[in-house]
Design a protein around this motif. Structure first.
Motif, PDB file in Angstrom:
ATOM      1  N   VAL A 583      45.501  32.494  46.319  1.00  0.00           N
ATOM      2  CA  VAL A 583      44.179  32.993  46.453  1.00  0.00           C
ATOM      3  C   VAL A 583      44.262  34.399  46.825  1.00  0.00           C
ATOM      4  O   VAL A 583      44.880  34.750  47.735  1.00  0.00           O
ATOM      5  N   PRO A 584      44.056  35.499  45.818  1.00  0.00           N
ATOM      6  CA  PRO A 584      44.057  36.905  46.194  1.00  0.00           C
ATOM      7  C   PRO A 584      43.401  37.067  47.564  1.00  0.00           C
ATOM      8  O   PRO A 584      42.429  36.416  47.852  1.00  0.00           O
ATOM      9  N   TYR A 585      43.978  37.997  48.456  1.00  0.00           N
ATOM     10  CA  TYR A 585      43.405  38.224  49.773  1.00  0.00           C
ATOM     11  C   TYR A 585      43.630  39.680  50.143  1.00  0.00           C
ATOM     12  O   TYR A 585      44.684  40.247  49.872  1.00  0.00           O
ATOM     13  N   LYS A 586      42.626  40.279  50.721  1.00  0.00           N
ATOM     14  CA  LYS A 586      42.699  41.706  51.042  1.00  0.00           C
ATOM     15  C   LYS A 586      41.828  42.006  52.249  1.00  0.00           C
ATOM     16  O   LYS A 586      40.880  41.271  52.545  1.00  0.00           O
ATOM     17  N   THR A 587      42.159  43.115  52.921  1.00  0.00           N
ATOM     18  CA  THR A 587      41.195  43.638  53.888  1.00  0.00           C
ATOM     19  C   THR A 587      39.985  44.120  53.089  1.00  0.00           C
ATOM     20  O   THR A 587      40.094  44.420  51.891  1.00  0.00           O
ATOM     21  N   ILE A 588      38.853  44.207  53.742  1.00  0.00           N
ATOM     22  CA  ILE A 588      37.638  44.623  53.026  1.00  0.00           C
ATOM     23  C   ILE A 588      37.790  46.051  52.504  1.00  0.00           C
ATOM     24  O   ILE A 588      37.351  46.367  51.394  1.00  0.00           O
ATOM     25  N   HIS A 589      38.447  46.902  53.295  1.00  0.00           N
ATOM     26  CA  HIS A 589      38.667  48.271  52.822  1.00  0.00           C
ATOM     27  C   HIS A 589      39.442  48.285  51.513  1.00  0.00           C
ATOM     28  O   HIS A 589      39.123  49.035  50.587  1.00  0.00           O
ATOM     29  N   ALA A 590      40.475  47.440  51.428  1.00  0.00           N
ATOM     30  CA  ALA A 590      41.320  47.427  50.229  1.00  0.00           C
ATOM     31  C   ALA A 590      40.621  46.782  49.045  1.00  0.00           C
ATOM     32  O   ALA A 590      41.008  46.995  47.895  1.00  0.00           O
ATOM     33  N   ALA A 591      39.571  45.989  49.312  1.00  0.00           N
ATOM     34  CA  ALA A 591      38.894  45.249  48.243  1.00  0.00           C
ATOM     35  C   ALA A 591      37.756  46.040  47.604  1.00  0.00           C
ATOM     36  O   ALA A 591      37.157  45.576  46.631  1.00  0.00           O
ATOM     37  N   LYS A 592      37.461  47.231  48.140  1.00  0.00           N
ATOM     38  CA  LYS A 592      36.354  48.012  47.591  1.00  0.00           C
ATOM     39  C   LYS A 592      36.601  48.295  46.110  1.00  0.00           C
ATOM     40  O   LYS A 592      37.678  48.727  45.721  1.00  0.00           O
ATOM     41  N   GLY A 593      35.612  48.000  45.277  1.00  0.00           N
ATOM     42  CA  GLY A 593      35.761  48.179  43.839  1.00  0.00           C
ATOM     43  C   GLY A 593      36.163  46.907  43.115  1.00  0.00           C
ATOM     44  O   GLY A 593      36.047  46.824  41.892  1.00  0.00           O
ATOM     45  N   LEU A 594      36.620  45.879  43.882  1.00  0.00           N
ATOM     46  CA  LEU A 594      37.003  44.612  43.259  1.00  0.00           C
ATOM     47  C   LEU A 594      35.807  43.669  43.198  1.00  0.00           C
ATOM     48  O   LEU A 594      34.776  43.886  43.828  1.00  0.00           O
ATOM     49  N   GLU A 595      35.970  42.578  42.435  1.00  0.00           N
ATOM     50  CA  GLU A 595      34.952  41.541  42.369  1.00  0.00           C
ATOM     51  C   GLU A 595      35.637  40.225  42.070  1.00  0.00           C
ATOM     52  O   GLU A 595      36.753  40.188  41.548  1.00  0.00           O
ATOM     53  N   ALA A 596      34.984  39.106  42.426  1.00  0.00           N
ATOM     54  CA  ALA A 596      35.524  37.776  42.143  1.00  0.00           C
ATOM     55  C   ALA A 596      34.371  36.791  42.065  1.00  0.00           C
ATOM     56  O   ALA A 596      33.321  36.993  42.685  1.00  0.00           O
ATOM     57  N   ARG A 597      34.576  35.717  41.317  1.00  0.00           N
ATOM     58  CA  ARG A 597      33.513  34.715  41.192  1.00  0.00           C
ATOM     59  C   ARG A 597      33.242  34.024  42.524  1.00  0.00           C
ATOM     60  O   ARG A 597      32.110  33.675  42.844  1.00  0.00           O
ATOM     61  N   VAL A 598      34.310  33.807  43.300  1.00  0.00           N
ATOM     62  CA  VAL A 598      34.182  33.118  44.588  1.00  0.00           C
ATOM     63  C   VAL A 598      34.810  33.990  45.675  1.00  0.00           C
ATOM     64  O   VAL A 598      35.963  34.410  45.545  1.00  0.00           O
ATOM     65  N   VAL A 599      34.053  34.254  46.729  1.00  0.00           N
ATOM     66  CA  VAL A 599      34.554  35.089  47.828  1.00  0.00           C
ATOM     67  C   VAL A 599      34.391  34.355  49.153  1.00  0.00           C
ATOM     68  O   VAL A 599      33.331  33.778  49.428  1.00  0.00           O
ATOM     69  N   PHE A 600      35.452  34.354  49.961  1.00  0.00           N
ATOM     70  CA  PHE A 600      35.421  33.846  51.334  1.00  0.00           C
ATOM     71  C   PHE A 600      35.570  35.047  52.266  1.00  0.00           C
ATOM     72  O   PHE A 600      36.539  35.807  52.146  1.00  0.00           O
ATOM     73  N   ILE A 601      34.629  35.229  53.175  1.00  0.00           N
ATOM     74  CA  ILE A 601      34.777  36.269  54.201  1.00  0.00           C
ATOM     75  C   ILE A 601      35.060  35.547  55.511  1.00  0.00           C
ATOM     76  O   ILE A 601      34.213  34.798  56.017  1.00  0.00           O
ATOM     77  N   VAL A 602      36.265  35.739  56.042  1.00  0.00           N
ATOM     78  CA  VAL A 602      36.677  35.006  57.241  1.00  0.00           C
ATOM     79  C   VAL A 602      36.646  35.936  58.448  1.00  0.00           C
ATOM     80  O   VAL A 602      36.573  37.154  58.321  1.00  0.00           O
ATOM     81  N   GLY A 603      36.688  35.312  59.649  1.00  0.00           N
ATOM     82  CA  GLY A 603      36.729  36.107  60.883  1.00  0.00           C
ATOM     83  C   GLY A 603      35.390  36.671  61.294  1.00  0.00           C
ATOM     84  O   GLY A 603      35.340  37.666  62.031  1.00  0.00           O
ATOM     85  N   LEU A 604      34.285  36.047  60.835  1.00  0.00           N
ATOM     86  CA  LEU A 604      32.950  36.573  61.159  1.00  0.00           C
ATOM     87  C   LEU A 604      32.505  36.087  62.533  1.00  0.00           C
ATOM     88  O   LEU A 604      31.577  35.296  62.686  1.00  0.00           O
ATOM     89  N   THR A 605      33.225  36.581  63.553  1.00  0.00           N
ATOM     90  CA  THR A 605      32.915  36.212  64.925  1.00  0.00           C
ATOM     91  C   THR A 605      32.538  37.450  65.718  1.00  0.00           C
ATOM     92  O   THR A 605      32.875  38.571  65.343  1.00  0.00           O
ATOM     93  N   ASP A 606      31.836  37.221  66.822  1.00  0.00           N
ATOM     94  CA  ASP A 606      31.464  38.342  67.686  1.00  0.00           C
ATOM     95  C   ASP A 606      32.538  38.566  68.737  1.00  0.00           C
ATOM     96  O   ASP A 606      33.357  37.694  69.006  1.00  0.00           O
TER      97      ASP A 606
END
Length: 714
Positions: A583-606
């Motif tokens: 499953v391709p995985y990147k920091t959000i900074h590194a993913a700028k400009g990319l796209e995918a049909r399915v995206v998981f954003i993990v670590g969404l904690t305060d």
């Protein structure tokens, strides 16, 4: 069918515009790169512009290559180039070679100037910069470059890190500088006293928190100063030796054998001196006292210690001390490296902000904190020596490639005129990422007749930590007067729910340009917000969803895991490995400009280690560029917006119960479905007989009080 038929109304307006200063403000997934490329094709095909008159500027070599690739794909009707680019057996160097071959094949592409800011500066300085700098210069980079780097063959034989280390060691040949550096390293990198002193007030004698120049641990800053004074003057000492004179054992603060002198430092945290002094008198022992108020002025304290020891040391005593860099920092070289890294970062910031090192030092000297003042007193001499060294060796670093080009165009009117008239059409991609130096360079490329065509999205400006300034795109008209702004507001990538949610999130930013972004795709799925009880549960949930997507026929390369910091992804990486999933995985900074049909954003904690991850950097950096907490939070929100808008169809937002990121609260429920395994109740269920209301044990079939059959009761 003309080249313009496939464009929507706003894209077409941007492509055919004759405006001299034009910003295409393109929302996520709105086809901004396509619009920029179509502008190039339109100028050549429809307007008869020579490709030699067109320059497109990008930020990275990959972005420049992607632009060229898309132009080749337009030109190559055979499909040969597409086959090469999608061939997984081809190496990067083979694909690069194919790109060069196809560029030569299509002369109109070969005639274009598609450059990064750095490569443009490099080319200009190499060809025309002889009056500005040695045009046989070499590039000094922070680290050894990979072979495929575009500047690899022009690199200096040493890295910037090598140079800074060399200059630091040279600077330490000045003994006073070496000792001041050691004092800084021990205080603020090893002991980190600036973090400890602000907390609980410690009683004297509770612990030894301060490291002296010879490595002894002492109890106070003043005692540290005394020990350092003795060390600098080659006077051996014992710290807190245990002695017994008459009645009881005691520990004087210092004993100086060469003077046969005991020294006590008295502070408001010291224990009473009366009993100690009585013992010294009984034994007729030579002792002296220093006081905390003396330590308030280092010069006076130094003088007091001089007077105290004068005449008490042997007349032939040698009080000069010289030590080598290696000896001074034995066991602390990693800490010195940390200091050097900070100096290198400061050097970059000074260049990007277009400040002089002397000006920065002047500002630092006014700072209220000794640590900050001390850092700059040590750092700026290295910064100045680095500038001199690079000039002497004909080195330029990557910031210099821009700043020297700016200087060349400002100071050499003949060269400036040649460059300005050379490119009547200047196109800039990803304009939201520009910094001060880059904007200066762009302005110097323009005449009144130049067409400046910029594309970007202020909502996706996420590189402030690297020096980019979102204000240049938000206030475009201020920096480029008489300009026109065209907004591309149709998102072709994501579904209505994803676009709607991302719009609602970014509304919470105040510093932005208002845009009404709409989706071209209907939504089949709502955004899933999953809140597990712990990390393990979140990993298990994501693995299950990944398997389902694979069963639906969605390939692994069409799935993307995104995270704010790399450590957030580690348990998910382990989970994927156990499942045999790749499953391709990147920091959000590194993913700028990319796209995918399915995206998981993990670590969404305060909170700490979560997202948003707003942290004000060390005050040291604030001397060069002041940080604003509100603007830092807005950049974090833009980063979340970028993450959301990578998803085409399905989006999973992964959080933890009770620690949900504040960003999740900014997404209206209409776009989401929120789920998670319920937390177990801490209150046990109580069974009551429905007839007599007596409390029953779980295994009772009949009420022992009224005889009611529990199986028949509701």
């Amino acid at each position: 069918m003309t080249n313009l038929d496939a464009l929507n109304e706003q894209q077409r307006e941007a492509v055919v515009s004759e405006d001299k200063r034009l910003l295409v403000l393109a929302g996520a997934g709105s086809g901004k790169t396509k619009t920029l490329l179509q502008k190039i094709i339109y100028l050549i095909e429809e307007k008869g512009v020579s490709p030699l008159d067109i320059m497109a500027i990008t930020f990275t070599k990959n972005a420049a290559n992607e632009m060229i690739d898309r132009l080749i794909l337009v030109a190559d009707k055979t499909g040969g180039y597409e086959a090469v680019m999608h061939d997984k057996k081809k190496t990067k160097s083979e694909k690069d070679a194919a790109r060069r071959d196809f560029v030569r094949k299509y002369k109109w592409i070969e005639g274009l100037t598609v450059r990064t800011f750095h490569s443009f500066g490099y080319s200009l300085l190499r060809n025309f910069g002889v009056n500005e700098f040695d045009n046989r210069f070499r590039i000094v980079s922070e680290e050894k470059s990979k072979e495929e780097d575009e500047f690899a063959r022009y690199l200096a034989p040493e890295t910037a890190t090598d140079v800074f280390n060399k200059l630091l060691i040279q600077q330490c040949e000045d003994h006073q500088y070496l000792l001041a550096l050691k004092r800084y390293v021990l205080d603020y990198i090893v002991d980190r006293i600036h973090l400890k002193e602000g907390g609980i007030q410690r009683l004297y004698g509770e612990g030894k928190f301060y490291t002296t120049l010879d490595g002894t641990k002492v109890r106070s800053k003043s005692e540290q100063y005394i020990a350092d004074y003795l060390y600098r003057h080659s006077i051996p000492y014992q710290y807190e030796p245990q002695i017994q004179i008459k009645d009881f054992p005691l520990r004087p603060d210092f004993y100086i054998p060469a003077a046969n002198l005991y020294l006590e430092h008295v502070s408001n945290k010291s224990y009473s001196m009366r009993d100690k002094e009585e013992q010294f008198h009984k034994g007729d022992i030579l002792y002296a006292k220093t006081f905390e108020r003396m330590a308030e002025n280092s010069a006076l304290f130094n003088l007091a210690l001089d007077n105290l020891l004068r005449g008490r040391l042997p007349s032939n005593y040698n009080t000069s001390k010289t030590i080598s860099f290696q000896e001074a920092f034995k066991g602390h070289l990693d800490h010195v490296k940390e200091f050097v890294r900070t100096v290198m970062r400061i050097t970059d910031l000074i260049k990007v902000e277009n400040l002089s090192p002397e000006e920065v030092l002047e500002n630092a000297r006014k700072d209220q904190h000794e640590r900050v003042r001390n850092f700059y007193e040590l750092a700026i001499p290295i910064v100045l020596e680095y500038e001199k060294y690079c000039i002497d060796k004909s080195y330029l670093d990557f910031n210099d490639l821009i700043s020297r080009t700016v200087s060349l165009l400002k100071n050499q009117e003949d060269i400036a005129h040649k460059v300005r008239t050379r490119y009547p059409y200047v196109l800039v991609d990803e304009f939201q990422d520009v910094n001060n130096l880059q904007v200066d360079l762009i302005k110097l490329l323009l005449t009144d007749q130049t067409q400046l065509f910029c594309v970007g999205d202020d909502w996706q400006s996420i590189y402030g930590f690297r020096g980019s300034e979102v204000g240049y795109i938000i206030e475009f008209e201020k920096h480029f007067p008489n300009s026109t702004i065209i907004k591309l507001n149709l998102n072709y990538r994501s579904t209505q729910n994803i676009v709607g949610a991302s719009n609602e999130v970014i509304k919470n930013n105040r510093y932005k340009i208002e845009k009404d972004i709409r989706a071209s795709k209907n939504s089949e799925h709502k955004i899933v917000v999953y809140a597990g009880i712990d990390e393990e549960e979140n990993v298990s949930y994501c693995m299950q969803r990944v398997r389902e997507c694979l069963e639906e026929g969605i390939p692994a390369e069409e799935m993307l895991f995104l995270y704010r910091r790399s450590k957030m992804f580690h348990p998910f990486f382990e989970g994927l490995k156990k499942e045999g999933l790749s499953v391709p995985y990147k920091t959000i900074h590194a993913a700028k400009g990319l796209e995918a049909r399915v995206v998981f954003i993990v670590g969404l904690t305060d909170g700490f280690g979560g997202f948003p991850d707003v942290w004000l950097e060390d005050r040291i950096f604030q001397v060069v560029k002041k940080a604003n907490l509100d603007l830092l939070l807005e950049e974090e929100r833009r980063l979340f917006y970028v993450a959301l808008t990578r998803a085409k169809d399905k989006l999973f937002l992964i959080t933890e119960k009770g620690r949900e990121s504040s960003f999740l609260k900014e997404i209206p429920d209409t776009y989401t479905v929120r789920t998670g395994i319920p937390m177990p109740s801490v209150v046990e269920e109580v069974r009551l007989c429905p007839t007599c209301f007596s409390q029953l044990e779980k295994m009772f079939s009949y009420c022992p009080y009224c005889g009611q059959n529990q199986a028949n009761s509701g």
